[in-house]
Design a protein around this motif. Structure first.
Motif, PDB file in Angstrom:
ATOM      1  N   GLY A 111       0.838  -1.183   0.000  1.00 49.30           N
ATOM      2  CA  GLY A 111       0.000   0.000   0.000  1.00 49.30           C
ATOM      3  C   GLY A 111       0.875   1.236   0.000  1.00 49.30           C
ATOM      4  O   GLY A 111       2.104   1.135  -0.012  1.00 49.30           O
TER       5      GLY A 111
ATOM      6  N   LYS B  73       0.290   8.660   2.489  1.00 48.44           N
ATOM      7  CA  LYS B  73      -0.254   9.833   1.801  1.00 48.44           C
ATOM      8  C   LYS B  73       0.838  10.722   1.215  1.00 48.44           C
ATOM      9  O   LYS B  73       0.604  11.451   0.250  1.00 48.44           O
TER      10      LYS B  73
ATOM     11  N   TYR C 131      -0.463   6.985  -7.609  1.00 50.08           N
ATOM     12  CA  TYR C 131      -0.641   6.337  -6.306  1.00 50.08           C
ATOM     13  C   TYR C 131      -1.379   7.231  -5.288  1.00 50.08           C
ATOM     14  O   TYR C 131      -1.403   6.916  -4.102  1.00 50.08           O
ATOM     15  N   THR C 132      -1.974   8.321  -5.777  1.00 52.52           N
ATOM     16  CA  THR C 132      -2.739   9.247  -4.927  1.00 52.52           C
ATOM     17  C   THR C 132      -1.893   9.719  -3.744  1.00 52.52           C
ATOM     18  O   THR C 132      -2.295   9.637  -2.587  1.00 52.52           O
TER      19      THR C 132
ATOM     20  N   GLN D 284      -2.928   3.408   2.069  1.00 50.16           N
ATOM     21  CA  GLN D 284      -3.912   3.413   0.990  1.00 50.16           C
ATOM     22  C   GLN D 284      -3.735   2.155   0.141  1.00 50.16           C
ATOM     23  O   GLN D 284      -2.624   1.658  -0.021  1.00 50.16           O
TER      24      GLN D 284
END
Length: 432
Positions: free
Chosen positions: A209, A212, A245-246, A325
């Protein structure tokens, strides 16, 4: 025992960290024992404070930094229950999700020990003392699942070409999650953008994952410019990786070692516990090197951190992993970026080849994304053309629909296929 004046300690630090004198030279110059000089320098390193900033402070402020326990008037009391500050420290790392505060944790501590609890002031001061006993990266309260710090190790590993005997220096990429210190390492032949981005993609796969925020050092593969006057300009390919990947990119500030203390300690750990163990090995490819790194990396992440009494793997599962995420369905496909002006023949030039765009864009500035397989051409965020990537200088890719109508007519008129189709309508002998 009488405490040495802050002025003398400050002079020791100036000589050693500012002028580069050795411990012995600094001791001789200040009339201080070498052991004391070593202790002062070690304590200062743990502060993670810039030497120029420290020297600019007055003696009282320096003393508060150097001896945080001074003046608090607090010593552990036998009648009081000492809080579990390791647990408290971990709870504060989750504060973004749980909204927990130190005051709330004190209230819970008081409820558990109503008759023998410290006051909030004492509770807080003991926590500050606890923070000053652990290393700089652990001292910072990194929010769970929030940041990953990335950098290259200064040490390299030699790769030998078996055919020529030539030796290459493999670059060692290190990624460290902020809250847990969970670490990924990857070797590549260079620090160029293609290798740099591949290392990120593999790191995110390894973590399962993404946090941020990614915090890189100011490498050209990540940051084009970073100044107070012009701000931060991120390399467009690196920005595209973050968007996929935001994630957000917040580079470490130049000359601010505290910003990247986590990854610098991670790099040191990798150098001492992994790279040092490979010093007598000979590798013939980065794939072979990465296989060896992978085995040692598991041992490193499972190693118990003495002051925390947990491994990085345990901390990862407890802190970072639950808040990462989810990975996108597809891996990021590396593409290079450039801008180009559409020429008079409604083509753009890229690496010695030409690619057409609709003739209406003649003379305009367009954005080109290209990989080893394709070339995508955009204008103000809209894709206006896509071509297979050409690999030989001088090749041209022209799409019929990009031509003006009179060019289309001329192209059809001189097209050999058109003459063959016409001959076939007359008969087989005419066609042959």
């Amino acid at each position: 025992m009488k405490r040495v004046s802050m002025r003398k300690i400050s002079e020791v630090l100036r000589l050693h960290f500012k002028l580069g004198l050795s411990l012995r030279q600094s001791a001789n110059a200040t009339g201080t024992s070498r052991g004391s000089v070593s202790n002062y320098c070690t304590r200062f390193k743990e502060l993670a404070v810039d030497i120029d900033r420290f020297l600019s402070l007055n003696e009282m402020m320096q003393e508060q930094l150097f001896y945080p326990e001074c003046g608090c008037g607090i010593t552990p009391q036998a009648s009081k229950v000492m809080p579990d500050y390791i647990t408290i420290h971990h709870e504060l790392k989750k504060k973004q999700q749980s909204k927990v505060t130190l005051a709330l944790l004190h209230e819970e501590y008081k409820e558990a020990h109503p008759t023998n609890a410290y006051s909030y002031t004492q509770f807080r001061e003991h926590y500050v003392r606890f923070l000053n006993q652990i290393n700089p990266s652990m001292r910072q309260v990194h929010i769970a699942g929030e940041k990953v710090f990335v950098d290259y190790s200064g040490l390299t590993i030699p790769i030998v070409n078996q055919k020529t005997g030539e030796v290459y220096k493999a670059q060692i990429f290190v990624a460290v999650l902020g809250a847990s210190g969970y670490t990924f390492v990857h070797a590549s032949y260079s620090q160029k953008q293609r290798d740099f981005i591949l290392s990120h993609v593999l790191a995110y796969d390894f973590f399962g994952g993404t946090p941020k925020i990614v915090v890189p050092d100011n490498l050209k593969s990540a940051v084009i410019k970073h100044s107070k006057k012009e701000g931060v300009v991120i390399n467009e390919s690196y920005a595209a990786l973050a968007r996929h990947y935001t994630m957000a990119v917040t580079p470490a500030r130049p000359y601010k070692p505290k910003d990247k203390a986590k990854v610098e300690l991670g790099v040191k750990g990798i150098q001492r516990w992994i790279l040092a163990r490979l010093r007598h090995h000979t590798f013939f490819s980065v794939d072979e090197l990465n296989a060896a790194l992978s085995n040692l990396l598991d041992l490193y992440n499972h190693k118990i951190i003495k002051r925390i009494a947990k491994s990085r793997t345990e901390l990862f599962k407890e802190l970072d992993q639950p808040f990462l995420q989810a990975l996108p369905l597809q891996r990021y496909l590396y593409k290079e970026f450039k801008e180009a002006t559409v020429a008079q023949n409604y083509h753009i030039f890229l690496e010695g080849c030409e690619y057409s765009v609709p003739y209406q864009y003649l003379g305009l500035r367009v954005q080109v994304w290209h990989s080893s397989h394709s070339v995508d051409i955009h204008y103000k965020g809209t894709k206006i053309a896509i071509h297979p990537k050409l690999h030989f200088v001088g090749q041209v890719s022209t799409l019929h629909e990009h031509m003006p109508s009179h060019h289309q007519y001329q192209s059809e008129k001189t097209n050999p296929g058109r003459f063959l189709n016409w001959a076939n309508t007359i008969g087989a002998h005419t066609l042959s």
